[in-house]
Design a protein around this motif. Structure first.
Motif, mmCIF file in Angstrom:
data_model
loop_
_atom_site.group_PDB
_atom_site.id
_atom_site.type_symbol
_atom_site.label_atom_id
_atom_site.label_comp_id
_atom_site.label_asym_id
_atom_site.label_seq_id
_atom_site.Cartn_x
_atom_site.Cartn_y
_atom_site.Cartn_z
ATOM 1 N N ASP A 14 -2.667 4.462 5.708
ATOM 2 C CA ASP A 14 -3.086 4.915 4.730
ATOM 3 C C ASP A 14 -2.507 6.098 4.310
ATOM 4 O OD1 ASP A 14 -4.788 2.745 4.614
ATOM 5 O OD2 ASP A 14 -6.374 3.581 5.725
ATOM 6 N N ALA A 15 -1.891 6.978 5.236
ATOM 7 C CA ALA A 15 -1.567 8.283 5.022
ATOM 8 C C ALA A 15 -0.250 8.099 4.286
ATOM 9 C CB ALA A 15 -1.216 8.885 6.345
ATOM 10 N N PHE A 16 0.426 6.936 3.946
ATOM 11 C CA PHE A 16 1.576 7.028 3.509
ATOM 12 C C PHE A 16 1.817 7.819 2.059
ATOM 13 C CE2 PHE A 16 5.358 4.697 1.181
ATOM 14 C CZ PHE A 16 6.371 4.929 2.101
ATOM 15 N N PRO A 17 1.014 7.357 1.257
ATOM 16 C CA PRO A 17 1.148 8.342 0.028
ATOM 17 C C PRO A 17 1.233 9.779 0.236
ATOM 18 C CG PRO A 17 -0.548 6.533 -0.508
ATOM 19 C CD PRO A 17 -0.116 6.733 1.223
ATOM 20 N N VAL A 18 0.524 10.458 0.917
ATOM 21 C CA VAL A 18 0.406 11.805 1.131
ATOM 22 C C VAL A 18 1.799 12.032 1.852
ATOM 23 C CG1 VAL A 18 -0.413 13.845 2.448
ATOM 24 C CG2 VAL A 18 -1.962 11.827 1.327
ATOM 25 N N CYS A 19 2.327 11.393 2.826
ATOM 26 C CA CYS A 19 3.575 11.316 3.475
ATOM 27 C C CYS A 19 4.631 11.545 2.453
ATOM 28 C CB CYS A 19 3.796 10.200 4.427
ATOM 29 S SG CYS A 19 2.849 10.475 5.748
#
Length: 296
Positions: A14-19
């Protein structure tokens, strides 16, 4: 840090967009800041024979900003594809980066004090002498190295909270995490207070003097204080949120706030991009308008 199994790809988390967003900001910072600081460094090295404290301070700022930006391609790769560079490089890069970030903020703070003393109290500043000025420059690097000493101790390579392998900041317990976050907040508060205080005093003194351009000084003061505040203010705000989440033992909030912390720290790299333009070129114009000031 709770145990998690590393996923085969960080894109599954779920962290991919922030990454993606934080890596984009770091990519922009590297693209603009590397060449800007390199150009400033080249100009300052050519003028190093002038034996000026202002130039020495700007040189330290350019070097620290350049070293802060150099590892960004590695961090971008690690965010999107996992950390594959080993533990030694993880600890080494983390230490150098923290060292240079501390050095950069201390240089900016000392620059405000130096400008204040040099313009409004030139006799007192002159008493410091060449040896004292070189001692201040060396002291910045030494103090920054000491302040950054916790970075390699806390950095480890392993499964991050969000499911991918990364060079992350590992804490032994909640108390260590809270203390570290508080110390990072104090750095921002102290540096911002010094910036605002000495530049406001400088602006007030210059405004009362017929020998300086108050309009130019007002613009410079405003840009310096606003730039530092704009790029760093998110870090202490997120740190407070993380401390609250840790105190409440709320894992869901902690994950969200730590993701926000990734983005907030990525934004601080933009400050290293604007430093060459804010300080080198603005101070050059300021010196032209204040020919009565002797820079020793």
């Amino acid at each position: 840090m709770r145990e998690v199994n590393c996923s085969s790809s960080s894109q599954l988390t779920d962290a991919f967009p922030v990454c993606v967003a934080s890596s984009a900001v770091m990519g922009l910072s590297f693209g603009l800041g590397f060449f800007g600081n390199a150009a400033v460094l080249w100009v300052l090295v050519r003028r190093s024979k002038e034996n000026s404290f202002t130039l020495g301070l700007m040189l330290s700022l350019a070097v620290s900003d350049l070293l802060t930006l150099l590892p960004l391609p590695l961090w971008i790769w690690a965010i999107l594809h996992d950390w594959t560079f080993g533990s030694v490089l993880c600890k080494s890069i983390s230490y150098v980066e923290y060292w240079c970030i501390y050095c950069s903020t201390l240089c900016v703070s000392l620059m405000s004090f130096q400008r204040y003393m040099q313009v409004l109290h030139p006799e007192k500043w002159a008493k410091l002498g060449d040896r004292g000025q070189k001692g201040l420059l060396a002291g910045i690097w030494i103090l920054s190295g000491v302040l950054a000493s916790y970075a390699p101790v806390q950095r480890e390579v392993g499964c991050e909270l969000y499911g991918f392998q990364y060079c992350y900041q590992q804490f032994r317990n909640d108390a260590e995490k809270i203390v570290t976050l508080v110390l990072e907040m104090l750095q921002f508060v102290i540096c911002f207070f010094l910036l605002a205080y000495f530049y406001c005093r400088l602006h007030r003194g210059v405004n009362e003097s017929p020998f300086f351009s108050s309009n130019r000084m007002t613009k410079l003061v405003t840009r310096i204080v606003l730039a530092f505040f704009m790029f760093y203010v998110a870090v202490p705000i997120v740190n407070v949120m993380i401390i609250v989440a840790v105190s409440l033992q709320n894992e869901s909030l902690l994950e969200r706030f730590e993701l926000a912390g990734k983005m907030a720290r990525a934004l601080t790299f933009l400050n290293s991009c604007v430093n060459p333009f804010l300080y080198t070129f603005s101070f050059r114009g300021l010196q032209v308008s204040s020919l009565s000031t002797v820079d020793t």
